[in-house]
Design a protein around this motif. Structure first.
Motif, PDB file in Angstrom:
ATOM      1  N   HIS A 114       0.838  -1.188   0.000  1.00 53.69           N
ATOM      2  CA  HIS A 114       0.000   0.000   0.000  1.00 53.69           C
ATOM      3  C   HIS A 114       0.877   1.243   0.000  1.00 53.69           C
ATOM      4  N   PHE A 115       0.292   2.380  -0.314  1.00 50.78           N
ATOM      5  CA  PHE A 115       1.031   3.636  -0.425  1.00 50.78           C
ATOM      6  C   PHE A 115       1.752   3.975   0.878  1.00 50.78           C
ATOM      7  N   ASP A 116       1.183   3.596   2.025  1.00 47.56           N
ATOM      8  CA  ASP A 116       1.822   3.904   3.310  1.00 47.56           C
ATOM      9  C   ASP A 116       2.923   2.916   3.673  1.00 47.56           C
ATOM     10  N   GLY A 117       3.182   1.931   2.818  1.00 49.87           N
ATOM     11  CA  GLY A 117       4.270   0.990   3.029  1.00 49.87           C
ATOM     12  C   GLY A 117       3.855  -0.360   3.572  1.00 49.87           C
ATOM     13  N   THR A 118       2.625  -0.510   4.030  1.00 52.66           N
ATOM     14  CA  THR A 118       2.197  -1.796   4.578  1.00 52.66           C
ATOM     15  C   THR A 118       2.043  -2.827   3.459  1.00 52.66           C
ATOM     16  N   LEU A 119       2.399  -4.054   3.792  1.00 49.24           N
ATOM     17  CA  LEU A 119       2.303  -5.170   2.849  1.00 49.24           C
ATOM     18  C   LEU A 119       1.059  -5.989   3.153  1.00 49.24           C
ATOM     19  N   GLU A 120       0.459  -6.515   2.121  1.00 52.51           N
ATOM     20  CA  GLU A 120      -0.720  -7.355   2.284  1.00 52.51           C
ATOM     21  C   GLU A 120      -0.713  -8.387   1.167  1.00 52.51           C
ATOM     22  N   GLU A 121      -1.187  -9.575   1.479  1.00 53.05           N
ATOM     23  CA  GLU A 121      -1.266 -10.589   0.436  1.00 53.05           C
ATOM     24  C   GLU A 121      -2.701 -11.053   0.286  1.00 53.05           C
ATOM     25  N   TYR A 122      -3.030 -11.394  -0.946  1.00 56.44           N
ATOM     26  CA  TYR A 122      -4.359 -11.874  -1.290  1.00 56.44           C
ATOM     27  C   TYR A 122      -4.209 -13.196  -2.017  1.00 56.44           C
ATOM     28  N   ASP A 123      -5.065 -14.152  -1.676  1.00 54.50           N
ATOM     29  CA  ASP A 123      -5.106 -15.339  -2.528  1.00 54.50           C
ATOM     30  C   ASP A 123      -5.850 -14.944  -3.800  1.00 54.50           C
ATOM     31  N   PHE A 124      -5.737 -15.742  -4.830  1.00 53.68           N
ATOM     32  CA  PHE A 124      -6.301 -15.374  -6.124  1.00 53.68           C
ATOM     33  C   PHE A 124      -7.802 -15.100  -6.051  1.00 53.68           C
ATOM     34  N   ASP A 125      -8.543 -15.895  -5.278  1.00 54.89           N
ATOM     35  CA  ASP A 125      -9.985 -15.677  -5.159  1.00 54.89           C
ATOM     36  C   ASP A 125     -10.285 -14.322  -4.523  1.00 54.89           C
ATOM     37  N   SER A 126      -9.549 -13.985  -3.460  1.00 54.93           N
ATOM     38  CA  SER A 126      -9.744 -12.695  -2.792  1.00 54.93           C
ATOM     39  C   SER A 126      -9.367 -11.537  -3.709  1.00 54.93           C
ATOM     40  N   TRP A 127      -8.329 -11.734  -4.515  1.00 54.30           N
ATOM     41  CA  TRP A 127      -7.922 -10.689  -5.450  1.00 54.30           C
ATOM     42  C   TRP A 127      -9.042 -10.392  -6.445  1.00 54.30           C
ATOM     43  N   LEU A 128      -9.675 -11.433  -6.958  1.00 55.61           N
ATOM     44  CA  LEU A 128     -10.771 -11.236  -7.906  1.00 55.61           C
ATOM     45  C   LEU A 128     -11.954 -10.532  -7.243  1.00 55.61           C
ATOM     46  N   GLU A 129     -12.248 -10.888  -5.985  1.00 54.43           N
ATOM     47  CA  GLU A 129     -13.343 -10.246  -5.256  1.00 54.43           C
ATOM     48  C   GLU A 129     -13.037  -8.783  -4.960  1.00 54.43           C
ATOM     49  N   LEU A 130     -11.768  -8.441  -4.842  1.00 54.68           N
ATOM     50  CA  LEU A 130     -11.347  -7.070  -4.558  1.00 54.68           C
ATOM     51  C   LEU A 130     -11.749  -6.119  -5.685  1.00 54.68           C
ATOM     52  N   ALA A 131     -11.788  -6.633  -6.897  1.00 58.41           N
ATOM     53  CA  ALA A 131     -12.163  -5.847  -8.081  1.00 58.41           C
ATOM     54  C   ALA A 131     -11.324  -4.586  -8.212  1.00 58.41           C
ATOM     55  N   ALA A 132     -10.021  -4.728  -8.021  1.00 56.58           N
ATOM     56  CA  ALA A 132      -9.108  -3.598  -8.153  1.00 56.58           C
ATOM     57  C   ALA A 132      -8.980  -3.213  -9.617  1.00 56.58           C
ATOM     58  N   ARG A 133      -8.857  -1.933  -9.856  1.00 55.82           N
ATOM     59  CA  ARG A 133      -8.701  -1.447 -11.222  1.00 55.82           C
ATOM     60  C   ARG A 133      -7.347  -0.771 -11.372  1.00 55.82           C
ATOM     61  N   SER A 134      -6.780  -0.885 -12.531  1.00 61.05           N
ATOM     62  CA  SER A 134      -5.469  -0.316 -12.813  1.00 61.05           C
ATOM     63  C   SER A 134      -5.500   1.200 -12.671  1.00 61.05           C
ATOM     64  N   THR A 135      -4.403   1.764 -12.142  1.00 68.02           N
ATOM     65  CA  THR A 135      -4.304   3.203 -11.954  1.00 68.02           C
ATOM     66  C   THR A 135      -2.858   3.627 -12.194  1.00 68.02           C
ATOM     67  N   PRO A 136      -2.629   4.864 -12.589  1.00 74.19           N
ATOM     68  CA  PRO A 136      -1.236   5.302 -12.751  1.00 74.19           C
ATOM     69  C   PRO A 136      -0.536   5.389 -11.398  1.00 74.19           C
ATOM     70  N   PRO A 137       0.775   5.244 -11.360  1.00 73.80           N
ATOM     71  CA  PRO A 137       1.493   5.344 -10.089  1.00 73.80           C
ATOM     72  C   PRO A 137       1.395   6.756  -9.527  1.00 73.80           C
ATOM     73  N   PRO A 138       1.481   6.891  -8.208  1.00 69.75           N
ATOM     74  CA  PRO A 138       1.423   8.228  -7.617  1.00 69.75           C
ATOM     75  C   PRO A 138       2.652   9.042  -8.005  1.00 69.75           C
TER      76      PRO A 138
END
Length: 98
Positions: A37-61
């Motif tokens: 994450h932007f604040d430096g914290t790490l997080e992991e998602y299994d593939f199923d959770s990643w799909l449920e997250l529905a994250a969309r691509s964005t340009p880097p800050p």
């Protein structure tokens, strides 16, 4: 391999409703996506959770200081002559000054 997995790579930035995050690792055998994450914290998602997250691509800050845990004043640009008074011109001078 799933189509969504082929399109994803380390170094890409994504966003849900909050701050952006970067993919820093993908383990296809363990089926894990590691994000920072932007604040430096790490997080992991299994593939199923990643799909449920529905994250969309964005340009880097534009400002990466969030993950570095430093203030803007800590990384202002100064030339060597301003910062050290030219002491780096001759390495032997630096060693003798100790």
């Amino acid at each position: 391999m799933a189509e969504w997995l082929r399109d994803m790579s380390v170094g890409e930035w994504y966003r849900t409703d909050g701050d952006p995050f970067e993919i820093v690792g993908v383990d296809t055998k363990a089926e894990i996506v590691l994000v920072q994450h932007f604040d430096g914290t790490l997080e992991e998602y299994d593939f199923d959770s990643w799909l449920e997250l529905a994250a969309r691509s964005t340009p880097p800050p534009e400002d990466y200081s969030g993950a570095l845990d430093i203030e803007r004043d800590d990384y202002t640009e100064e030339s060597d002559s301003q910062a050290g008074g030219g002491r780096w011109n001759d390495p032997l001078d630096f060693l003798d000054s100790r």
